[in-house]
Design a protein around this motif. Structure first.
Motif, PDB file in Angstrom:
ATOM      1  N   ARG A  87      -7.004  57.527  63.812  1.00  0.00           N
ATOM      2  CA  ARG A  87      -7.027  57.299  62.361  1.00  0.00           C
ATOM      3  C   ARG A  87      -6.195  56.083  61.969  1.00  0.00           C
ATOM      4  O   ARG A  87      -6.254  55.626  60.833  1.00  0.00           O
ATOM      5  CB  ARG A  87      -6.494  58.537  61.623  1.00  0.00           C
ATOM      6  CG  ARG A  87      -7.440  59.727  61.638  1.00  0.00           C
ATOM      7  CD  ARG A  87      -6.936  60.847  60.739  1.00  0.00           C
ATOM      8  NE  ARG A  87      -5.568  61.224  61.060  1.00  0.00           N
ATOM      9  CZ  ARG A  87      -5.225  62.091  62.018  1.00  0.00           C
ATOM     10  NH1 ARG A  87      -6.162  62.680  62.728  1.00  0.00           N
ATOM     11  NH2 ARG A  87      -3.963  62.376  62.250  1.00  0.00           N
ATOM     12  N   MET A  88      -5.391  55.586  62.891  1.00  0.00           N
ATOM     13  CA  MET A  88      -4.518  54.464  62.540  1.00  0.00           C
ATOM     14  C   MET A  88      -5.283  53.140  62.521  1.00  0.00           C
ATOM     15  O   MET A  88      -6.015  52.820  63.467  1.00  0.00           O
ATOM     16  CB  MET A  88      -3.359  54.356  63.530  1.00  0.00           C
ATOM     17  CG  MET A  88      -2.383  55.521  63.492  1.00  0.00           C
ATOM     18  SD  MET A  88      -1.620  55.797  61.868  1.00  0.00           S
ATOM     19  CE  MET A  88      -0.628  54.313  61.700  1.00  0.00           C
ATOM     20  N   ALA A  89      -5.131  52.415  61.439  1.00  0.00           N
ATOM     21  CA  ALA A  89      -5.724  51.081  61.349  1.00  0.00           C
ATOM     22  C   ALA A  89      -4.838  50.243  60.435  1.00  0.00           C
ATOM     23  O   ALA A  89      -4.441  50.704  59.351  1.00  0.00           O
ATOM     24  CB  ALA A  89      -7.143  51.149  60.793  1.00  0.00           C
ATOM     25  N   GLY A  90      -4.507  49.054  60.860  1.00  0.00           N
ATOM     26  CA  GLY A  90      -3.543  48.247  60.134  1.00  0.00           C
ATOM     27  C   GLY A  90      -4.166  47.134  59.310  1.00  0.00           C
ATOM     28  O   GLY A  90      -5.283  46.674  59.586  1.00  0.00           O
ATOM     29  N   TYR A  91      -3.418  46.708  58.296  1.00  0.00           N
ATOM     30  CA  TYR A  91      -3.813  45.599  57.430  1.00  0.00           C
ATOM     31  C   TYR A  91      -2.584  44.721  57.278  1.00  0.00           C
ATOM     32  O   TYR A  91      -1.472  45.212  57.079  1.00  0.00           O
ATOM     33  CB  TYR A  91      -4.254  46.146  56.076  1.00  0.00           C
ATOM     34  CG  TYR A  91      -4.939  45.154  55.165  1.00  0.00           C
ATOM     35  CD1 TYR A  91      -6.283  44.827  55.359  1.00  0.00           C
ATOM     36  CD2 TYR A  91      -4.260  44.571  54.095  1.00  0.00           C
ATOM     37  CE1 TYR A  91      -6.925  43.935  54.511  1.00  0.00           C
ATOM     38  CE2 TYR A  91      -4.903  43.671  53.243  1.00  0.00           C
ATOM     39  CZ  TYR A  91      -6.231  43.362  53.455  1.00  0.00           C
ATOM     40  OH  TYR A  91      -6.869  42.482  52.613  1.00  0.00           O
ATOM     41  N   VAL A  92      -2.766  43.419  57.387  1.00  0.00           N
ATOM     42  CA  VAL A  92      -1.651  42.472  57.453  1.00  0.00           C
ATOM     43  C   VAL A  92      -1.781  41.480  56.300  1.00  0.00           C
ATOM     44  O   VAL A  92      -2.830  40.826  56.188  1.00  0.00           O
ATOM     45  CB  VAL A  92      -1.704  41.707  58.795  1.00  0.00           C
ATOM     46  CG1 VAL A  92      -0.522  40.750  58.904  1.00  0.00           C
ATOM     47  CG2 VAL A  92      -1.757  42.674  59.979  1.00  0.00           C
ATOM     48  N   PHE A  93      -0.749  41.369  55.468  1.00  0.00           N
ATOM     49  CA  PHE A  93      -0.915  40.528  54.273  1.00  0.00           C
ATOM     50  C   PHE A  93       0.406  39.901  53.834  1.00  0.00           C
ATOM     51  O   PHE A  93       1.485  40.448  54.080  1.00  0.00           O
ATOM     52  CB  PHE A  93      -1.454  41.376  53.110  1.00  0.00           C
ATOM     53  CG  PHE A  93      -0.576  42.554  52.788  1.00  0.00           C
ATOM     54  CD1 PHE A  93       0.468  42.438  51.888  1.00  0.00           C
ATOM     55  CD2 PHE A  93      -0.771  43.776  53.416  1.00  0.00           C
ATOM     56  CE1 PHE A  93       1.305  43.512  51.617  1.00  0.00           C
ATOM     57  CE2 PHE A  93       0.072  44.849  53.153  1.00  0.00           C
ATOM     58  CZ  PHE A  93       1.101  44.724  52.255  1.00  0.00           C
ATOM     59  N   TYR A  94       0.291  38.760  53.166  1.00  0.00           N
ATOM     60  CA  TYR A  94       1.423  38.185  52.440  1.00  0.00           C
ATOM     61  C   TYR A  94       1.421  38.820  51.059  1.00  0.00           C
ATOM     62  O   TYR A  94       0.379  38.850  50.391  1.00  0.00           O
ATOM     63  CB  TYR A  94       1.261  36.675  52.291  1.00  0.00           C
ATOM     64  CG  TYR A  94       1.481  35.924  53.575  1.00  0.00           C
ATOM     65  CD1 TYR A  94       2.758  35.527  53.942  1.00  0.00           C
ATOM     66  CD2 TYR A  94       0.421  35.632  54.415  1.00  0.00           C
ATOM     67  CE1 TYR A  94       2.967  34.853  55.131  1.00  0.00           C
ATOM     68  CE2 TYR A  94       0.620  34.954  55.605  1.00  0.00           C
ATOM     69  CZ  TYR A  94       1.903  34.560  55.954  1.00  0.00           C
ATOM     70  OH  TYR A  94       2.106  33.906  57.132  1.00  0.00           O
ATOM     71  N   VAL A  95       2.582  39.278  50.626  1.00  0.00           N
ATOM     72  CA  VAL A  95       2.661  39.987  49.356  1.00  0.00           C
ATOM     73  C   VAL A  95       2.107  39.126  48.224  1.00  0.00           C
ATOM     74  O   VAL A  95       1.267  39.568  47.434  1.00  0.00           O
ATOM     75  CB  VAL A  95       4.119  40.410  49.071  1.00  0.00           C
ATOM     76  CG1 VAL A  95       4.265  40.955  47.656  1.00  0.00           C
ATOM     77  CG2 VAL A  95       4.570  41.437  50.107  1.00  0.00           C
ATOM     78  N   ASP A  96       2.550  37.860  48.162  1.00  0.00           N
ATOM     79  CA  ASP A  96       2.116  37.026  47.032  1.00  0.00           C
ATOM     80  C   ASP A  96       0.631  36.710  47.115  1.00  0.00           C
ATOM     81  O   ASP A  96      -0.086  36.774  46.127  1.00  0.00           O
ATOM     82  CB  ASP A  96       2.949  35.737  46.956  1.00  0.00           C
ATOM     83  CG  ASP A  96       2.875  34.899  48.219  1.00  0.00           C
ATOM     84  OD1 ASP A  96       2.528  35.456  49.286  1.00  0.00           O
ATOM     85  OD2 ASP A  96       3.165  33.682  48.152  1.00  0.00           O
ATOM     86  N   ARG A  97       0.137  36.431  48.291  1.00  0.00           N
ATOM     87  CA  ARG A  97      -1.258  36.015  48.420  1.00  0.00           C
ATOM     88  C   ARG A  97      -2.218  37.187  48.265  1.00  0.00           C
ATOM     89  O   ARG A  97      -3.367  37.018  47.844  1.00  0.00           O
ATOM     90  CB  ARG A  97      -1.458  35.310  49.760  1.00  0.00           C
ATOM     91  CG  ARG A  97      -0.825  33.945  49.643  1.00  0.00           C
ATOM     92  CD  ARG A  97      -0.563  33.136  50.836  1.00  0.00           C
ATOM     93  NE  ARG A  97       0.142  31.966  50.325  1.00  0.00           N
ATOM     94  CZ  ARG A  97      -0.338  30.724  50.328  1.00  0.00           C
ATOM     95  NH1 ARG A  97      -1.488  30.447  50.902  1.00  0.00           N
ATOM     96  NH2 ARG A  97       0.340  29.748  49.777  1.00  0.00           N
ATOM     97  N   PHE A 520      -5.336  32.807  49.704  1.00  0.00           N
ATOM     98  CA  PHE A 520      -5.124  33.815  48.671  1.00  0.00           C
ATOM     99  C   PHE A 520      -6.296  34.776  48.702  1.00  0.00           C
ATOM    100  O   PHE A 520      -7.436  34.378  48.943  1.00  0.00           O
ATOM    101  CB  PHE A 520      -5.013  33.157  47.290  1.00  0.00           C
ATOM    102  CG  PHE A 520      -3.678  32.498  47.081  1.00  0.00           C
ATOM    103  CD1 PHE A 520      -2.623  33.208  46.505  1.00  0.00           C
ATOM    104  CD2 PHE A 520      -3.450  31.191  47.498  1.00  0.00           C
ATOM    105  CE1 PHE A 520      -1.374  32.608  46.344  1.00  0.00           C
ATOM    106  CE2 PHE A 520      -2.206  30.591  47.337  1.00  0.00           C
ATOM    107  CZ  PHE A 520      -1.165  31.309  46.754  1.00  0.00           C
ATOM    108  N   MET A 521      -6.009  36.046  48.448  1.00  0.00           N
ATOM    109  CA  MET A 521      -7.075  37.040  48.419  1.00  0.00           C
ATOM    110  C   MET A 521      -8.049  36.690  47.301  1.00  0.00           C
ATOM    111  O   MET A 521      -7.646  36.237  46.229  1.00  0.00           O
ATOM    112  CB  MET A 521      -6.481  38.430  48.179  1.00  0.00           C
ATOM    113  CG  MET A 521      -7.500  39.545  48.250  1.00  0.00           C
ATOM    114  SD  MET A 521      -8.324  39.566  49.866  1.00  0.00           S
ATOM    115  CE  MET A 521      -9.232  41.086  49.749  1.00  0.00           C
ATOM    116  N   ASP A 522      -9.320  36.888  47.573  1.00  0.00           N
ATOM    117  CA  ASP A 522     -10.348  36.657  46.550  1.00  0.00           C
ATOM    118  C   ASP A 522     -10.832  38.020  46.056  1.00  0.00           C
ATOM    119  O   ASP A 522     -11.687  38.656  46.677  1.00  0.00           O
ATOM    120  CB  ASP A 522     -11.504  35.845  47.157  1.00  0.00           C
ATOM    121  CG  ASP A 522     -12.523  35.431  46.115  1.00  0.00           C
ATOM    122  OD1 ASP A 522     -12.685  36.178  45.118  1.00  0.00           O
ATOM    123  OD2 ASP A 522     -13.152  34.372  46.289  1.00  0.00           O
TER     124      ASP A 522
END
Ligand code: OTU
Length: 643
Positions: A87-97, A520-522
């Protein structure tokens, strides 16, 4: 009302006090702490004195640990393999972006849950130095969140909300170096001897020059060399990365204690996973490249075991982007088996994916992954990924290349050319990074979508090329989800975001091409992804389906062996995941044509060929051969008799 039956007949304590738990955990860890700390620091400080100071530190941080996290500690102690679940799946992100601010991240929890995410890596978000901070990897205060993003209290709140939503927060711990502006470095620069001993400082250039004879350069273009002269002190400082990133002196036990304090502060704020940055570089030895020295594994064991006393819910991920022959010890080997990090980036799988995609040839991939790596680890597993915020270093050894009829430099050059889009017929639109004129080596930047051909295909509008690019991205996600380990999805890859072309406008970013893959996320694209048939919708839904199928297949979790199968077929990459109730065979076609594989090559059980769990369809069979469509990944799943 009748009284509740008592569960214990014998008189005695009805519960275990928190302090008793602490004592039991100290007893559990003490031998595994004493041994590495004795080897590392026994000459600098009597080991009993160091153990006393560590005990006092751990007791103090335990006293500060919030009650909800102490409950989590017990849960994790009862289920130490939690992070290996399928069930584990990761997501990696910059907080601001990704979301603007910490509070913004909390608002995106429903998005992450919908995608099937249970682990969220906040890219560096502690107080960075002003200006260029190497994407936050030059930290000036480990106790504060970057004020542009929010506060430590807000980080804690987001962590608590994530925990309630079944998502484990991960944060970076940059422990090879601090920013030149960190308080320790400032004190060192002001002449404070105690803090000068936190760093590796030299009065004269002779010793640095002696080290330089065998050191490599991480950033030969933007920060050549490994030492920087500091005018304020009149000393040379060890700076492996940028000139403003000062390497800590891990030979000093005070550094170990200070970093341990920081780690436990972050754990007490709610981080469940700590990503230990650049760990390979922590120990230096004259005459070597100063990477992967044995002491690094002692340090990692000491950190892990210390946390198991005062914040036992915490797990650690090693970021050691090293060659396939140096990677295994980061997940535990020899005397460190089961005692170091729980996760480590599988950069060889990543490199081999891109290599096979370019060559349409899987023999090297199969050989490297089967030969260098064990099927499983004790209490540890890979973090699998295709793209991240960094460049791709083409970590292919001379020997591995030689076994497949190419040379190391030749193959690395080919991959660099191919992914920069220079090679005839290349679908990729990446860029070179840190071309080293002296060694001829260079690395590669670019987003998943750009490297996989989507950027170029969308520009021409060629429908077939678009389909193939989408298929490559879906294939990559199916491989990291099925291979074994915790798959990490890099922000934006779930909707195929192209390269960012705006970063050169920001003077603090312009000098570092890695910002190309930090867009940046769209949210408009993300909003339409669940319903549209445009490429980003197909990529998103395929990933969401991949993660939900994976969650329902326990054998795809990290505790199950990952057996690379050499079928002799040069276009296919095959892995068996033999679980308790079911076995899944991952069969990935890295070529642009359909391929056929005889069922016996996989060692399938008698009877019909199992269904492909990803599509719930029976694969096409022709003369006892399984047909694997171009760039497809099958997850053939056989439930065992009686299961
Ligand atoms: C890590 O990088 C981080 O992921 C990078 O973003 C930082 O710049 C760097 O540390 C310094 O903090 O050290 O063990 O681009 O692949 O340097 C590997 C090169 C690292 C990175 C490599 C990596």
């Amino acid at each position: 009302m009748p009284g509740r039956p008592t569960t214990s007949a014998a008189p005695g304590p009805a519960s275990v006090s928190d302090d008793a738990l602490f004592d039991m955990r100290w007893e559990r860890a003490v031998a595994d702490l004493r041994a590495p700390l004795g080897r590392l620091y026994g000459r600098a400080i009597p080991i009993d004195a160091l153990m006393d100071r560590l005990h006092a530190l751990l007791a103090r941080k335990w006293a500060e640990r919030p009650v909800d996290l102490r409950v989590l500690d017990i849960r994790r102690d009862l289920d130490p393999h939690w992070f290996q679940s399928s069930r584990m799946a990761g997501y990696v992100f910059y907080v601001d972006r990704f979301a603007g601010t910490m509070r913004g991240v909390a608002d995106r929890i429903p998005y992450l849950r919908d995608l099937g995410i249970t682990y969220a890596h906040f890219m560096p978000c502690l107080m960075p130095r002003p200006g260029d901070s190497d994407g936050g990897y030059a930290v000036m205060d480990y106790t504060r969140i970057d004020p542009r993003l929010g506060t430590m209290a807000e980080f804690s709140e987001v962590c608590a909300e994530m925990r309630a939503a079944g998502i484990s927060p991960c944060i970076d711990m940059v422990l090879n170096h601090t920013a030149r502006e960190h308080d320790w470095a400032e004190k060192a620069r002001a002449g404070d001897a105690y803090h000068q001993a936190f760093y590796r400082l030299y009065d004269a250039p002779e010793i640095p020059l002696e080290f330089e004879k065998t050191l490599l350069e991480v950033f030969p273009e933007q920060a050549p060399g490994n030492f920087t002269f500091d005018e304020a002190m009149g000393k040379w400082v060890w700076t492996t990365f940028n000139t403003f990133q000062w390497d800590l002196n891990w030979e000093n036990p005070e550094v170990f204690l200070a970093i341990m304090e920081t780690i436990l502060t972050l754990a007490n704020a709610g981080a469940e996973v700590l990503r230990l940055d650049a760990v390979a570089f922590m120990w230096k030895r004259m005459g070597t490249i100063c990477q992967n020295e044995p002491e690094v594994h002692d340090i990692l064991q000491a950190i892990n075991q210390a946390a198991s006393v005062a914040a036992p819910a915490t797990i650690f991920k090693a970021e050691a982007i090293v060659g396939p022959d140096r990677l295994v010890p980061y997940l535990g080997a020899g005397r460190h088996t089961g005692k170091v990090c729980n996760l480590a980036y599988h950069n060889s799988l990543m490199v081999q994916f891109w290599s096979a995609l370019a060559t349409r040839e899987t023999r090297m991939m199969t050989d490297v992954l089967a030969r260098h790596f064990p099927d499983s680890f004790r209490g540890a597993q890979w973090a699998t990924y295709i793209r991240c915020h960094d460049d791709i270093g083409w970590a292919i050894t001379e020997e591995d290349a030689g076994r497949h009829g190419v040379t190391g430099p030749g193959h690395r050059r080919f991959l660099g050319d191919f992914y920069a889009g220079r090679f005839e017929g290349s679908f990729a639109r990446g860029a070179d990074f840190q071309v080293n004129e002296a060694t001829g080596d260079s690395r590669t930047n670019g987003s998943f979508a750009a490297l996989a051909g989507l950027e170029a295909a969308l520009r021409t509008g060629d429908a077939e090329a678009i389909d193939r690019a989408v298929a490559r991205i879906v294939l990559g996600h199916a491989i990291i989800a099925g291979f074994g380990g915790l798959p990490l999805v890099y922000m934006g890859d779930e909707i195929g975001l192209p390269n960012d072309t705006t970063f050169p406008d920001d003077p603090d970013l312009a000098g570092d091409g890695r910002w190309m893959q930090r867009p940046f996320m769209d949210w408009d694209l993300a909003g339409s992804a669940p319903t549209t048939d445009a490429p980003h919708g197909r990529i998103f839904r395929a990933l969401r389906r991949t993660l939900s199928v994976r969650a329902a297949c326990p054998e795809l979790g990290g505790a199950t062996a990952s057996r690379v199968i050499d079928t002799g077929h040069g276009r296919l990459f095959c892995v068996a995941r033999p679980g308790i109730d079911a076995t899944t065979w991952l069969v990935a076609n890295m070529s642009d044509e359909d391929q056929r594989l005889h069922r016996d090559a996989l060692g399938l059980p008698d009877g019909p060929v199992p269904l492909d769990a990803l599509t719930s369809l029976q694969p096409e069979i022709a003369d006892d051969h399984i047909v694997i469509p171009a760039l497809a990944c099958l997850w053939l799943r056989a439930v065992h008799d009686g299961a």
